[in-house]
Scaffold this active site. Structure first.
Site: not given
Length: 278
Positions: A196, A220, A270
């Site tokens: 991440d 996100s 993502q």
């Protein structure tokens, strides 16, 4: 700090769910880092599977921002246990409401077909890049120094400005700052934590947007990860990233994690919300 947040406590009383609790590490922004929740969620799910099963994929949604000054409660549902695969649902809660929801799958590893994409060629070593990296803005340095992950941008960081010409790709070297021991489950969880970090930046790079742009908002939305091969997260890994698309206030980013020797460790995707001031 890293091993502390991954050391989850479990409830002795099991009903229809397995319950775990974990701490949050402080963040300068006051919001929980999403990678922390990813790592804790996969550790919690892993605790409910047989020892011969390892995670091979996860798909999660970030539902609400988390408070980095508070801990988390994680509940795991044992959805399915088959002969080769196990499926788990994990939700992370703060103040009684879910902030993250994930489905993960675990497998008993068996022999089979084996191939992989090649590692990008000609990428400088992390040592050579770090030796010539420019001095960062104090706030950017504070963010990096507070992280348990060491990060080296091959193509230059975008905290204060973006390099020209604009590009939708970047390469980043990463590793845990301290040794993590030999528990493979910890290394898999730290890979999720690392996944991440910086992946949103390819969307920003494509449009020449720096993190310091006044009024910029990035969050996100979801996160997917596939573990391919074992690797140590406390040794340098190359995170090759790209953004294939951005539209309607959303941007998609993809990444591949490689060992220094070129083994493909994991693939990540993502989608983010991005608001750029007019």
């Amino acid at each position: 700090m890293m091993l502390g947040v991954l050391d989850l406590a479990s409830s002795d009383a099991r009903t229809t769910e397995d319950i775990f609790t974990g701490d949050s590490h402080p963040m300068p922004t006051g919001r929980i880092f999403g990678g922390q929740v990813l790592a804790q969620a996969i550790i919690a799910a892993d605790r409910t599977t047989d020892d011969d099963r390892v995670p091979h994929s996860m798909h999660g949604y970030f539902l609400r921002p988390g408070d980095a000054s508070r801990g988390l409660t994680l509940s795991v549902d044992r959805i399915h246990d088959g002969r080769s695969f196990s499926t788990r649902r994990t939700q992370a809660f703060q103040n009684g409401v879910p902030i993250f929801s994930m489905i993960s799958s675990f497998e008993r590893e068996d022999p089979g077909l084996d191939h992989q994409s090649a590692m990008p060629e000609g990428v400088p070593t992390p040592e050579s890049v770090a030796a010539t990296a420019p001095v960062l803005h104090p706030f950017s340095r504070r963010l990096l120094d507070s992280s348990p992950i060491e990060v080296v941008h091959v193509d230059g960081a975008i905290y204060d400005a973006t390099p020209t010409p604009a590009s939708a790709t970047q390469n980043v070297w990463m590793r845990a700052r301290r040794p993590l021991g030999d528990d493979a489950a910890v290394h898999r969880a730290v890979l999720a934590y690392m996944s991440d970090l910086t992946i949103q930046e390819t969307v920003l790079r494509a449009h020449g947007v720096a993190w310091s742009l006044p009024g910029l908002k990035v969050a996100s939305l979801d996160h997917a990860m596939w573990w391919h091969r074992p690797a140590r997260a406390d040794e340098w890994l190359l995170y090759a990233q790209e953004s294939p698309s951005a539209r309607g206030g959303r941007g998609l980013a993809r990444g591949r994690l490689f060992t220094r020797e070129g083994a493909l460790v994991a693939t990540v995707a993502q989608e983010i919300m991005i608001r750029v001031p007019a």
